[in-house]
Design a protein around this motif. Structure first.
Motif, PDB file in Angstrom:
ATOM      1  N   PHE A   1       2.655  -4.717   3.070  1.00 55.25           N
ATOM      2  CA  PHE A   1       3.297  -3.487   3.559  1.00 55.25           C
ATOM      3  C   PHE A   1       2.178  -2.478   3.741  1.00 55.25           C
ATOM      4  O   PHE A   1       1.499  -2.119   2.779  1.00 55.25           O
ATOM      5  CB  PHE A   1       4.328  -2.983   2.541  1.00 55.25           C
ATOM      6  N   LEU A   2       1.981  -2.036   4.991  1.00 54.52           N
ATOM      7  CA  LEU A   2       0.779  -1.274   5.322  1.00 54.52           C
ATOM      8  C   LEU A   2       1.081   0.154   5.731  1.00 54.52           C
ATOM      9  O   LEU A   2       1.772   0.412   6.728  1.00 54.52           O
ATOM     10  CB  LEU A   2       0.018  -1.974   6.462  1.00 54.52           C
ATOM     11  N   LEU A   3       0.527   1.065   4.962  1.00 54.29           N
ATOM     12  CA  LEU A   3       0.565   2.497   5.280  1.00 54.29           C
ATOM     13  C   LEU A   3      -0.418   2.774   6.416  1.00 54.29           C
ATOM     14  O   LEU A   3      -1.428   2.094   6.534  1.00 54.29           O
ATOM     15  CB  LEU A   3       0.116   3.237   4.016  1.00 54.29           C
TER      16      LEU A   3
ATOM     17  N   THR B   1       0.865  -1.181   0.000  1.00 51.04           N
ATOM     18  CA  THR B   1       0.000   0.000   0.000  1.00 51.04           C
ATOM     19  C   THR B   1       0.901   1.231   0.000  1.00 51.04           C
ATOM     20  O   THR B   1       2.090   1.154   0.313  1.00 51.04           O
ATOM     21  CB  THR B   1      -0.953  -0.003   1.214  1.00 51.04           C
ATOM     22  N   GLY B   2       0.328   2.381  -0.400  1.00 51.07           N
ATOM     23  CA  GLY B   2       1.160   3.583  -0.528  1.00 51.07           C
ATOM     24  C   GLY B   2       2.232   3.403  -1.593  1.00 51.07           C
ATOM     25  O   GLY B   2       3.315   3.988  -1.517  1.00 51.07           O
ATOM     26  N   ALA B   3       1.914   2.601  -2.603  1.00 55.72           N
ATOM     27  CA  ALA B   3       2.941   2.198  -3.581  1.00 55.72           C
ATOM     28  C   ALA B   3       3.436   3.351  -4.441  1.00 55.72           C
ATOM     29  O   ALA B   3       4.494   3.241  -5.064  1.00 55.72           O
ATOM     30  CB  ALA B   3       2.386   1.096  -4.477  1.00 55.72           C
TER      31      ALA B   3
ATOM     32  N   THR C   1      -2.922   1.625  -5.230  1.00 61.41           N
ATOM     33  CA  THR C   1      -3.074   3.076  -5.343  1.00 61.41           C
ATOM     34  C   THR C   1      -4.553   3.382  -5.490  1.00 61.41           C
ATOM     35  O   THR C   1      -5.320   2.529  -5.970  1.00 61.41           O
ATOM     36  CB  THR C   1      -2.299   3.628  -6.557  1.00 61.41           C
ATOM     37  N   ARG C   2      -4.933   4.605  -5.083  1.00 60.22           N
ATOM     38  CA  ARG C   2      -6.335   4.990  -5.292  1.00 60.22           C
ATOM     39  C   ARG C   2      -6.576   5.380  -6.740  1.00 60.22           C
ATOM     40  O   ARG C   2      -7.698   5.528  -7.172  1.00 60.22           O
ATOM     41  CB  ARG C   2      -6.691   6.165  -4.375  1.00 60.22           C
ATOM     42  N   ASN C   3      -5.483   5.584  -7.463  1.00 61.18           N
ATOM     43  CA  ASN C   3      -5.601   6.088  -8.830  1.00 61.18           C
ATOM     44  C   ASN C   3      -4.925   5.133  -9.800  1.00 61.18           C
ATOM     45  O   ASN C   3      -3.886   5.453 -10.384  1.00 61.18           O
ATOM     46  CB  ASN C   3      -4.980   7.488  -8.902  1.00 61.18           C
ATOM     47  N   ALA C   4      -5.524   3.940  -9.958  1.00 60.95           N
ATOM     48  CA  ALA C   4      -4.882   2.911 -10.786  1.00 60.95           C
ATOM     49  C   ALA C   4      -4.733   3.360 -12.227  1.00 60.95           C
ATOM     50  O   ALA C   4      -3.762   3.017 -12.899  1.00 60.95           O
ATOM     51  CB  ALA C   4      -5.691   1.620 -10.716  1.00 60.95           C
TER      52      ALA C   4
END
Ligand SMILES: NC(=O)c1ccc[n+]([C@@H]2O[C@H](COP(=O)([O-])OP(=O)(O)OC[C@H]3O[C@@H](n4cnc5c(N)ncnc54)[C@H](OP(=O)(O)O)[C@@H]3O)[C@@H](O)[C@H]2O)c1
Length: 278
Positions: free
Chosen positions: A67-69, A6-8, A31-34
């Protein structure tokens, strides 16, 4: 082994993605914006939002590690979803200030506790100041070579985002990190003019630091930095004039390599600062 990051698209996450791919892992980059995300590395881009836990089901299903934001409001739901989907290891990105946050503002600690409550393997990566915060000096450096900020004597230990990522990647890839908390710093304690000089050394330019009053800085930042972030930064800077941040050996201890210097970081980001380069 499939790893969800996450937060990639973020300062640290993009390095985590690359380092995991370099290590031969299958990576799902969230991502929120793939649609807009350009992946430099061959990761699978997955559109999802940590604020809407169910959106992560596809990313988590069949993955071993995460991997966690930090998103505290949904951390419990996200951690439980990961558990239900079969994830066995979670590495969090929190902060060196995690257990010094004021009561009621346990932004990072809440995420750490949510992950621990699942009973899965966990590791908490707690960096101090990212060197990437200094990208905010970019315009002043490009245009005038003069940076104006309060608290010239703020003594901090900026860390290269790639070093934060390297510690996280080690915890994702290898056994032996479960239950560990890793506070991280860069390799030098530097006051602000020294930080600027380290950037100047990478650019081959003389740069000047001019100390200004906090109120003058607030006015200059009014349109670009939210008030609560201004408060946070002023408090941290003031504190580190009294108590310089210590250098920690965690990056070397976990990765086997010394943490990158600020001049190395600036060399890696020289396009952002413009000017002449060595
Ligand atoms: N900056 C520092 O000095 C510092 C020091 C210690 C700890 N930290 C911690 O490190 C973390 C990252 O810091 P940063 O500010 O430097 O971040 P950043 O690099 O600007 O990255 C932010 C990332 O968060 C992702 N993101 C934001 N909201 C999201 C959501 N609702 N769902 C999914 N992804 C979301 C963004 O992805 P998309 O926009 O692509 O969705 C982006 O990849 C924060 O938790 C921060 O507290 C920072």
């Amino acid at each position: 082994m499939t790893v969800v990051v996450t937060g990639a698209t973020g300062a640290v996450g993009r390095h985590v993605v690359q380092q995991l791919i370099d290590a031969g892992r299958v990576v799902r980059a969230v991502t929120r914006n793939a649609m807009g995300a350009a992946s430099a590395a061959p990761a699978e881009i997955v559109g999802a939002d940590l604020d809407e836990p169910d959106s992560l089901t596809r990313a988590f299903t069949g993955a071993e590690s995460l991997f966690l934001l930090s998103r505290p409001a949904t951390a419990v739901a996200v951690a439980r979803l990961a558990q239900r989907c079969g994830v066995s290891r979670i590495v969090t990105l929190t902060s060196i200030l995690a257990d010094r946050e004021p009561a009621g503002e346990h932004h990072h600690l809440r995420v750490e506790h949510a992950v621990e409550s699942t009973g899965l393997e966990w590791t908490h990566v707690r960096p101090g100041m990212f060197a990437s915060n200094l990208l905010g000096w970019g315009e002043a450096i490009r245009r005038t070579g003069v940076v104006r900020e309060p608290y010239a004597d703020a003594a901090q230990t900026p860390i290269h985002e790639a070093d934060v990522a390297a510690v996280a990647a080690a915890a994702l890839l290898h056994d032996g990190h479960a239950g560990k908390i890793y506070p991280l710093s860069g390799p030098q304690t530097l006051i602000k003019p020294e930080q600027l000089a380290a950037i100047g050394a990478a650019l081959g330019r003389q740069l000047d630091f001019e100390e200004i009053e906090p109120d003058a800085w607030r006015q200059a930042q009014a349109d670009s930095v939210p008030g609560f972030v201004q408060d946070f930064l002023l408090e941290i800077w003031a504190r580190s004039t009294e108590a310089p941040e210590p250098v920690l050996s965690t990056v070397q201890g976990v990765t086997g390599r010394p943490a990158r210097t600020l001049t190395e970081w600036a060399t890696d980001h020289r396009e952002h600062f413009g000017g002449e380069f060595r």
